[in-house]
Write a protein that holds these residues in place. Structure first.
Motif, PDB file in Angstrom:
ATOM      1  N   LYS A 122       0.849  -1.156  -0.041  1.00  0.00           N
ATOM      2  CA  LYS A 122      -0.169   0.044   0.149  1.00  0.00           C
ATOM      3  C   LYS A 122       0.831   1.089   0.031  1.00  0.00           C
ATOM      4  O   LYS A 122       0.318   2.158  -0.581  1.00  0.00           O
ATOM      5  CB  LYS A 122      -0.851  -0.050   1.272  1.00  0.00           C
ATOM      6  N   GLU A 123       1.855   1.243   0.906  1.00  0.00           N
ATOM      7  CA  GLU A 123       2.723   2.410   0.871  1.00  0.00           C
ATOM      8  C   GLU A 123       3.535   2.573  -0.419  1.00  0.00           C
ATOM      9  O   GLU A 123       3.554   3.846  -0.799  1.00  0.00           O
ATOM     10  CB  GLU A 123       4.058   2.194   1.923  1.00  0.00           C
ATOM     11  N   LEU A 124       4.074   1.651  -1.197  1.00  0.00           N
ATOM     12  CA  LEU A 124       4.789   1.679  -2.207  1.00  0.00           C
ATOM     13  C   LEU A 124       3.855   2.271  -3.508  1.00  0.00           C
ATOM     14  O   LEU A 124       4.437   3.081  -4.004  1.00  0.00           O
ATOM     15  CB  LEU A 124       5.497   0.366  -2.702  1.00  0.00           C
ATOM     16  N   LEU A 125       2.643   1.571  -3.533  1.00  0.00           N
ATOM     17  CA  LEU A 125       1.921   2.096  -4.697  1.00  0.00           C
ATOM     18  C   LEU A 125       1.317   3.356  -4.503  1.00  0.00           C
ATOM     19  O   LEU A 125       1.510   4.119  -5.332  1.00  0.00           O
ATOM     20  CB  LEU A 125       0.620   1.073  -4.958  1.00  0.00           C
ATOM     21  N   TRP A 126       0.491   3.736  -3.145  1.00  0.00           N
ATOM     22  CA  TRP A 126      -0.180   4.911  -3.274  1.00  0.00           C
ATOM     23  C   TRP A 126       0.292   6.059  -2.261  1.00  0.00           C
ATOM     24  O   TRP A 126      -0.262   7.092  -2.012  1.00  0.00           O
ATOM     25  CB  TRP A 126      -1.544   4.339  -2.613  1.00  0.00           C
ATOM     26  N   GLY A 127       1.623   5.800  -1.486  1.00  0.00           N
ATOM     27  CA  GLY A 127       2.130   6.779  -0.808  1.00  0.00           C
ATOM     28  C   GLY A 127       2.395   6.555   0.446  1.00  0.00           C
ATOM     29  O   GLY A 127       1.704   5.944   1.211  1.00  0.00           O
ATOM     30  N   TYR A 128       3.549   7.300   1.034  1.00  0.00           N
ATOM     31  CA  TYR A 128       3.856   7.472   2.447  1.00  0.00           C
ATOM     32  C   TYR A 128       4.844   8.628   2.720  1.00  0.00           C
ATOM     33  O   TYR A 128       5.422   9.043   1.791  1.00  0.00           O
ATOM     34  CB  TYR A 128       4.662   6.051   2.675  1.00  0.00           C
ATOM     35  N   LYS A 129       4.925   8.851   3.900  1.00  0.00           N
ATOM     36  CA  LYS A 129       5.677   9.862   4.600  1.00  0.00           C
ATOM     37  C   LYS A 129       7.101   9.408   4.510  1.00  0.00           C
ATOM     38  O   LYS A 129       7.411   8.654   5.238  1.00  0.00           O
ATOM     39  CB  LYS A 129       5.218  10.434   5.860  1.00  0.00           C
ATOM     40  N   ASP A 130       7.907  10.196   3.848  1.00  0.00           N
ATOM     41  CA  ASP A 130       9.276   9.746   3.585  1.00  0.00           C
ATOM     42  C   ASP A 130      10.030  10.365   4.616  1.00  0.00           C
ATOM     43  O   ASP A 130      10.118  11.562   4.731  1.00  0.00           O
ATOM     44  CB  ASP A 130      10.006  10.173   2.288  1.00  0.00           C
ATOM     45  N   PRO A 131      10.743   9.770   5.645  1.00  0.00           N
ATOM     46  CA  PRO A 131      11.408  10.263   6.601  1.00  0.00           C
ATOM     47  C   PRO A 131      12.699  11.072   6.319  1.00  0.00           C
ATOM     48  O   PRO A 131      13.025  12.264   7.068  1.00  0.00           O
ATOM     49  CB  PRO A 131      12.075   8.972   7.566  1.00  0.00           C
ATOM     50  N   PHE A 132      13.367  10.899   5.108  1.00  0.00           N
ATOM     51  CA  PHE A 132      14.336  11.840   4.617  1.00  0.00           C
ATOM     52  C   PHE A 132      13.958  13.057   4.236  1.00  0.00           C
ATOM     53  O   PHE A 132      14.187  14.238   4.678  1.00  0.00           O
ATOM     54  CB  PHE A 132      15.165  11.088   3.546  1.00  0.00           C
ATOM     55  N   LEU A 133      12.921  12.942   3.332  1.00  0.00           N
ATOM     56  CA  LEU A 133      12.144  14.399   2.842  1.00  0.00           C
ATOM     57  C   LEU A 133      11.570  15.191   3.899  1.00  0.00           C
ATOM     58  O   LEU A 133      11.308  16.331   3.696  1.00  0.00           O
ATOM     59  CB  LEU A 133      11.341  14.041   1.813  1.00  0.00           C
ATOM     60  N   THR A 134      11.250  14.773   5.113  1.00  0.00           N
ATOM     61  CA  THR A 134      10.314  15.394   6.081  1.00  0.00           C
ATOM     62  C   THR A 134      11.387  16.136   6.776  1.00  0.00           C
ATOM     63  O   THR A 134      11.213  17.183   7.361  1.00  0.00           O
ATOM     64  CB  THR A 134       9.783  14.673   7.011  1.00  0.00           C
ATOM     65  N   LEU A 135      12.571  15.816   6.677  1.00  0.00           N
ATOM     66  CA  LEU A 135      13.839  16.671   7.421  1.00  0.00           C
ATOM     67  C   LEU A 135      14.443  17.911   6.525  1.00  0.00           C
ATOM     68  O   LEU A 135      15.305  18.738   6.919  1.00  0.00           O
ATOM     69  CB  LEU A 135      15.023  15.761   7.586  1.00  0.00           C
ATOM     70  N   VAL A 136      14.069  17.726   5.087  1.00  0.00           N
ATOM     71  CA  VAL A 136      14.353  18.865   4.281  1.00  0.00           C
ATOM     72  C   VAL A 136      14.188  20.248   4.762  1.00  0.00           C
ATOM     73  O   VAL A 136      12.715  20.396   5.017  1.00  0.00           O
ATOM     74  CB  VAL A 136      13.963  18.801   2.860  1.00  0.00           C
ATOM     75  N   PRO A 137      14.715  21.328   4.964  1.00  0.00           N
ATOM     76  CA  PRO A 137      14.409  22.519   5.572  1.00  0.00           C
ATOM     77  C   PRO A 137      13.729  23.401   4.740  1.00  0.00           C
ATOM     78  O   PRO A 137      13.361  24.566   5.045  1.00  0.00           O
ATOM     79  CB  PRO A 137      15.817  23.104   6.143  1.00  0.00           C
ATOM     80  N   TYR A 138      13.424  23.197   3.462  1.00  0.00           N
ATOM     81  CA  TYR A 138      12.863  24.058   2.793  1.00  0.00           C
ATOM     82  C   TYR A 138      11.504  23.291   2.232  1.00  0.00           C
ATOM     83  O   TYR A 138      11.509  21.750   2.171  1.00  0.00           O
ATOM     84  CB  TYR A 138      13.580  24.587   1.494  1.00  0.00           C
ATOM     85  N   PRO A 139      10.416  23.744   1.575  1.00  0.00           N
ATOM     86  CA  PRO A 139       9.166  23.185   0.987  1.00  0.00           C
ATOM     87  C   PRO A 139       9.482  22.112  -0.069  1.00  0.00           C
ATOM     88  O   PRO A 139       9.904  22.525  -0.861  1.00  0.00           O
ATOM     89  CB  PRO A 139       8.401  24.307   0.792  1.00  0.00           C
ATOM     90  N   VAL A 140       9.386  21.013   0.130  1.00  0.00           N
ATOM     91  CA  VAL A 140       9.270  19.764  -0.868  1.00  0.00           C
ATOM     92  C   VAL A 140       8.357  18.852  -0.340  1.00  0.00           C
ATOM     93  O   VAL A 140       7.756  18.884   0.660  1.00  0.00           O
ATOM     94  CB  VAL A 140      10.463  19.270  -0.898  1.00  0.00           C
ATOM     95  N   PRO A 141       7.674  18.112  -1.625  1.00  0.00           N
ATOM     96  CA  PRO A 141       6.633  17.303  -1.321  1.00  0.00           C
ATOM     97  C   PRO A 141       7.133  15.966  -0.465  1.00  0.00           C
ATOM     98  O   PRO A 141       8.374  15.684  -0.694  1.00  0.00           O
ATOM     99  CB  PRO A 141       6.293  16.677  -2.602  1.00  0.00           C
ATOM    100  N   THR A 142       6.499  15.652   0.686  1.00  0.00           N
ATOM    101  CA  THR A 142       7.071  14.814   1.670  1.00  0.00           C
ATOM    102  C   THR A 142       6.682  13.371   1.276  1.00  0.00           C
ATOM    103  O   THR A 142       7.178  12.283   1.913  1.00  0.00           O
ATOM    104  CB  THR A 142       7.015  15.267   2.957  1.00  0.00           C
ATOM    105  N   THR A 143       5.403  13.318   0.695  1.00  0.00           N
ATOM    106  CA  THR A 143       4.937  11.944   0.421  1.00  0.00           C
ATOM    107  C   THR A 143       5.225  11.499  -0.933  1.00  0.00           C
ATOM    108  O   THR A 143       5.112  12.019  -1.987  1.00  0.00           O
ATOM    109  CB  THR A 143       3.139  12.045   0.440  1.00  0.00           C
ATOM    110  N   VAL A 144       5.701  10.273  -0.864  1.00  0.00           N
ATOM    111  CA  VAL A 144       6.454   9.398  -2.057  1.00  0.00           C
ATOM    112  C   VAL A 144       5.606   8.216  -2.335  1.00  0.00           C
ATOM    113  O   VAL A 144       5.204   7.482  -1.416  1.00  0.00           O
ATOM    114  CB  VAL A 144       7.728   9.067  -1.791  1.00  0.00           C
ATOM    115  N   GLY A 145       5.403   7.921  -3.365  1.00  0.00           N
ATOM    116  CA  GLY A 145       4.736   6.467  -3.997  1.00  0.00           C
ATOM    117  C   GLY A 145       4.915   6.475  -5.591  1.00  0.00           C
ATOM    118  O   GLY A 145       4.765   7.602  -6.177  1.00  0.00           O
TER     119      GLY A 145
END
Length: 452
Positions: free
Chosen positions: A176-199
Motif C-alpha cells: 500500500k505504501e509503495l503504490l499509493w504513498g507514504y511519508k518519507d523520513p528523509f524528505l520530512t527533514l529537508v528544511p525547505y518546502p518539498v513534497p514529503t509523500t512518495v509513492g
C-alpha cells in the motif's frame, strides 16, 4: 397448352431474375444501411451505444501488480553488484469504475472534453497476499535526489539528512505504501518546502486524469481511445492494414498498434492488434522515435532501446517506462539486473477490436516502472556505485474483457443483425439465380420439343 406452359416458364424465369436482381440490389443497400447505423451509434454523444459505454465502462477492469523484491541490497550498495530481483504478485485492484466527468461537447469542431476520475479498490480474492505485505525495494527519494540535485554542496547537505533519517539506497515498504504513498523520513527533514509523500502512483485516489479533448466521431474521426472496454475506441470498419494510433497517459506519449491475428471472442470475431517491438526501437532502428530520445548519456547516444524516459512528466524524477522484464529492450539495459525472464505472451500489450464498430472488446496493457540510480560521491548511500542502474520497481497488467451479458447483447444488436441481413441477401441472390437458370433450361427444352 404449350403457350400456357411457355408463359409459365418465362414467368418463373422472370421471377427468378427479379429475386436475383433484388438480392443484388439489397446487398449494397443493406451495406449502406449497416454503415449508416454503425456510424450513428459510434458517435460520442448522448443516446448512442458508444457514449453510454464510454462514459462509464460496464465491464470490470483490473490492474494487477508484480513487485520486484531486491534479494541482495547490501551487495549492491557496497560492491556495485548486479541487482538480484524476484517478482511477487499478482496484487489486484479494480480500476476505471468511475464515470467520466465534466463532459462538454463542442459542436463546431466535433470534439468532446472530459476528465477521468481515478480510483483503485483492492481485490483480496484475486491477490496472493494483502496490502500490508512488505518488500525490499529501491528507496525512491534517495535514488531521485542524486539526479535532481547534481551540485556537490547540495548533495553533501542531503547526505547529512539521509543519514540522520537512517535512510539508504533500499528500503522496506508495504504494498500500500509503495503504490499509493507514504511519508518519507528523509524528505520530512529537508528544511525547505518539498513534497514529503512518495509513492509510485501517488497521488492517485480522488484525483483525475485529464483534461482530455477528443474527436467525437461526427466527422468520421474518433480519438476517444483510453483502453476502456466496449467504448468508441477507433473509427468503425477497421481494416487489418490500419495502424491504430492512440495516446497513453501512463507513458506520456502517443503509441500505436498493428494487426496480428483474427480472434473469436465469445462468439464475436475480433482483430487482435499488438504493440510492435518497433515502437520501442532506438532512433537508429526506427527514425520515427527520434523525438522520444531526450538524453544522450543513459541511452548511449540514443542507441539503447526498449525504455522510455518520462522524467519530464514526473517533475524531473528519473522515471523510465518499459515493457515487463525489459521485453524488447537492448541487452545493456537488463545486463545489471538478474532474475528477469521476458516473455512475449505474458508481457506484451494487445487490443482485441471488433472491426465493424471499432469497439475495443478486450485489452491487456502491460508496462514496467523503473527508476534510474546514478553514483553520487557526496551521498554515502550511493557513493560506492560504479555504474548507472535502471532499477525495476514493479510491472502491471491492466485488463478488461467484455462480459458474457454484454457479449450476448452485442451479438444480438450488431453481429447478429449483420449476419442475418447478409444471409437474406445471399438466399435471395442464390434462389433467384437458381430459379432463373432452372426455368430457362426448362423453357429451352420445351421449345426444342415443340419445334420437333
Amino acid at each position: 397448352m404449350g403457350c400456357d406452359r411457355n408463359c409459365g416458364l418465362i414467368a418463373g424465369a422472370v421471377i427468378g431474375a427479379v429475386l436475383a436482381v433484388f438480392g443484388g440490389i439489397l446487398m449494397p443497400v443493406g451495406d449502406m444501411l449497416i454503415e449508416k447505423t454503425i456510424k450513428k451509434e459510434v458517435v460520442l454523444e448522448e443516446g448512442t451505444i458508444a457514449f453510454k459505454n464510454w462514459v462509464k465502462t460496464g465491464t470490470e477492469v483490473y490492474r494487477q501488480f508484480w513487485i520486484y523484491e531486491v534479494q541482495n541490497p547490501q551487495e549492491v550498495m557496497v560492491n556495485s553488484s548486479n541487482i538480484k530481483v524476484k517478482q511477487r504478485g499478482p496484487y489486484t485492484y479494480r480500476v476505471r469504475y468511475l464515470a467520466k466527468e465534466n463532459i462538454t461537447q463542442d459542436p463546431e469542431d466535433h470534439t468532446v472534453s472530459f476528465v477521468q476520475p481515478k480510483g483503485a479498490i483492492f481485490e483480496p480474492s484475486l491477490s496472493v497476499g494483502t496490502e500490508n505485505d512488505t518488500f525490499t525495494v529501491l528507496n525512491l527519494a534517495v535514488a531521485a535526489s542524486a539526479h535532481l540535485y547534481p551540485n556537490a554542496f547540495v548533495q553533501a547537505v542531503l547526505n547529512s539528512l539521509i543519514k540522520k533519517s537512517k535512510s539508504s539506497m533500499f528500503q522496506t515498504r508495504t504494498l500500500k505504501e509503495l503504490l499509493w504513498g507514504y511519508k518519507d523520513p528523509f524528505l520530512t527533514l529537508v528544511p525547505y518546502p518539498v513534497p514529503t509523500t512518495v509513492g509510485v502512483f501517488y497521488p492517485y485516489n480522488n484525483t483525475v486524469d485529464g483534461v482530455y479533448k477528443v474527436f467525437n466521431g461526427k466527422d468520421n474521426i474518433i480519438s476517444g481511445y483510453s483502453m476502456c472496454v466496449y467504448a468508441a475506441s477507433f473509427p468503425p470498419f477497421v481494416e487489418k492494414t490500419r495502424v491504430l494510433q492512440f495516446f497513453s497517459s501512463d507513458i506520456c506519449r502517443s503509441i500505436y498498434a498493428v494487426f496480428e491475428s483474427d480472434i473469436n471472442l465469445k462468439g464475436i470475431p475480433v482483430y487482435r492488434f499488438v504493440l510492435p517491438s518497433k515502437a520501442f526501437a532506438s532512433p537508429v532502428q526506427n527514425p520515427d522515435n527520434h523525438c522520444f530520445c531526450t538524453e544522450k548519456v543513459i541511452s548511449k547516444n540514443c542507441t539503447s532501446y526498449g525504455v522510455l524516459d518520462i522524467s519530464k512528466c514526473k517533475d524531473g524524477k528519473p522515471v523510465y517506462i518499459s515493457l515487463p522484464h525489459f521485453l524488447h529492450a537492448s541487452p545493456d539495459v537488463s545486463e545489471p539486473i538478474e532474475g528477469l525472464n521476458p516473455n512475449e505472451e505474458e508481457h506484451r500489450t494487445y487490443l482485441d477490436i471488433e472491426p465493424i464498430t471499432g469497439f475495443t472488446l478486450r485489452f491487456a496493457k502491460r508496462l514496467q516502472v523503473n527508476m534510474l540510480v546514478k553514483p553520487a560521491r557526496k551521498i554515502e548511500a550511493l557513493k560506492s556505485l560504479k555504474r548507472n542502474y535502471l532499477v525495476p520497481i514493479l510491472w502491471l497488467n491492466e485488463t478488461g474483457t467484455i462480459g458474457d451479458e454484454k457479449a450476448e447483447m452485442f451479438r444480438k444488436q450488431v453481429t447478429g443483425k449483420i449476419n442475418l441481413l447478409g444471409l437474406v441477401e445471399m438466399i435471395l441472390l442464390s434462389v433467384g439465380v437458381v430459379m432463373f437458370v432452372a426455368f430457362m433450361i426448362s423453357y429451352c427444352a420445351c421449345r426444342s420439343k415443340t419445334v420437333k
